[in-house]
Write a protein that holds these residues in place. Structure first.
Motif, short mmCIF file in Angstrom:
data_model
loop_
_atom_site.label_atom_id
_atom_site.label_comp_id
_atom_site.label_asym_id
_atom_site.label_seq_id
_atom_site.Cartn_x
_atom_site.Cartn_y
_atom_site.Cartn_z
N ASP A 49 -66.99 -14.86 -121.24
CA ASP A 49 -67.00 -13.26 -121.51
C ASP A 49 -65.64 -13.15 -122.13
O ASP A 49 -65.68 -12.45 -123.05
CB ASP A 49 -67.53 -12.49 -120.42
CG ASP A 49 -68.98 -12.53 -119.93
OD1 ASP A 49 -69.83 -13.37 -120.75
OD2 ASP A 49 -69.17 -12.05 -118.81
N SER A 54 -68.92 -18.10 -116.58
CA SER A 54 -69.48 -16.69 -117.28
C SER A 54 -68.12 -15.59 -117.50
O SER A 54 -67.93 -15.24 -118.61
CB SER A 54 -70.58 -15.77 -116.46
OG SER A 54 -70.11 -15.35 -115.39
N THR A 55 -67.24 -15.74 -116.59
CA THR A 55 -66.03 -14.90 -116.64
C THR A 55 -65.35 -15.55 -117.77
O THR A 55 -64.75 -14.56 -118.75
CB THR A 55 -65.32 -14.87 -115.47
OG1 THR A 55 -66.09 -14.47 -114.33
CG2 THR A 55 -63.93 -14.17 -115.45
N LYS A 90 -66.41 -17.91 -111.74
CA LYS A 90 -67.64 -18.29 -112.46
C LYS A 90 -67.36 -18.43 -113.91
O LYS A 90 -66.48 -18.09 -114.61
CB LYS A 90 -68.32 -17.01 -112.55
CG LYS A 90 -68.88 -16.76 -111.35
CD LYS A 90 -70.00 -15.72 -111.28
CE LYS A 90 -69.34 -14.04 -110.65
NZ LYS A 90 -70.09 -13.08 -111.09
#
Length: 182
Positions: A181, A177-178, A175
């Protein structure tokens, strides 16, 4: 590391053994994990097209080390900058000469590792991390984990306005987002 620290690191690592110089250069240029670098074999490095095929990794287990599939089955192709390609071509030649020089100790028959010890076997997973800590101390460079070179690689790509999806795929994250983040 920031851009200036990377520059200092790359200048300083030039004084180290060839395999450590290439190991650190690849870690920064590709964002590969330590185990992916250790599991890299020459047949997965296409010096013509400039691609590395991540097929396997070397991990530490309770019973020693083992060759396994990449984390979360993140097999992928990673493109290499031209400067790294030239270094890898020279390094491959260096490895061939080392293999000939060490042939009386050579016990590895099945694999053609990019990073190997005096008997042709892959490095134990802790070996690069131990070298890295000693290297940073010796050269008075700010201490970060070896794994943080992966994060540095991603951060440098973000600073160059590379799209997050491309960075995420390069790092083998499922992802975006990983990636963002971290």
């Amino acid at each position: 590391y920031d851009v200036e620290e990377v520059k200092k690191l790359m200048e300083t690592v030039q004084e180290e053994l060839e395999h450590w110089r290439i190991f650190i250069s690849l870690a920064l240029a590709t964002g590969m994990r330590r185990g992916e670098l250790l599991g890299l074999e020459w047949d997965a490095v296409d010096l013509e097209s400039g691609l590395i095929d991540i097929r396997q990794t070397i991990i530490k287990t309770r019973n020693g080390s083992q060759i396994t599939s990449p984390k979360w089955d993140s097999k992928r192709l990673i493109s290499l900058p031209q400067s790294i390609l030239e270094d890898l071509k020279e390094f491959k030649h260096h490895c061939r000469k080392e293999k000939m020089r060490l042939q009386h100790n050579w016990t590895e028959k099945e694999h053609d590792w990019v990073f190997f010890n005096e008997n042709g076997r892959y490095f134990y997973p802790d070996t690069p991390s131990r070298w890295w800590k000693r290297f940073l101390r010796r050269k008075k460079i700010r201490q970060i984990r070896l794994h943080d070179l992966r994060h540095t690689s991603a951060t440098l790509l973000i600073a160059q306005n590379v799209h997050a999806k491309i960075i995420s795929e390069r790092l083998g994250h499922k992802k975006i987002s990983t990636t963002m983040d971290i």
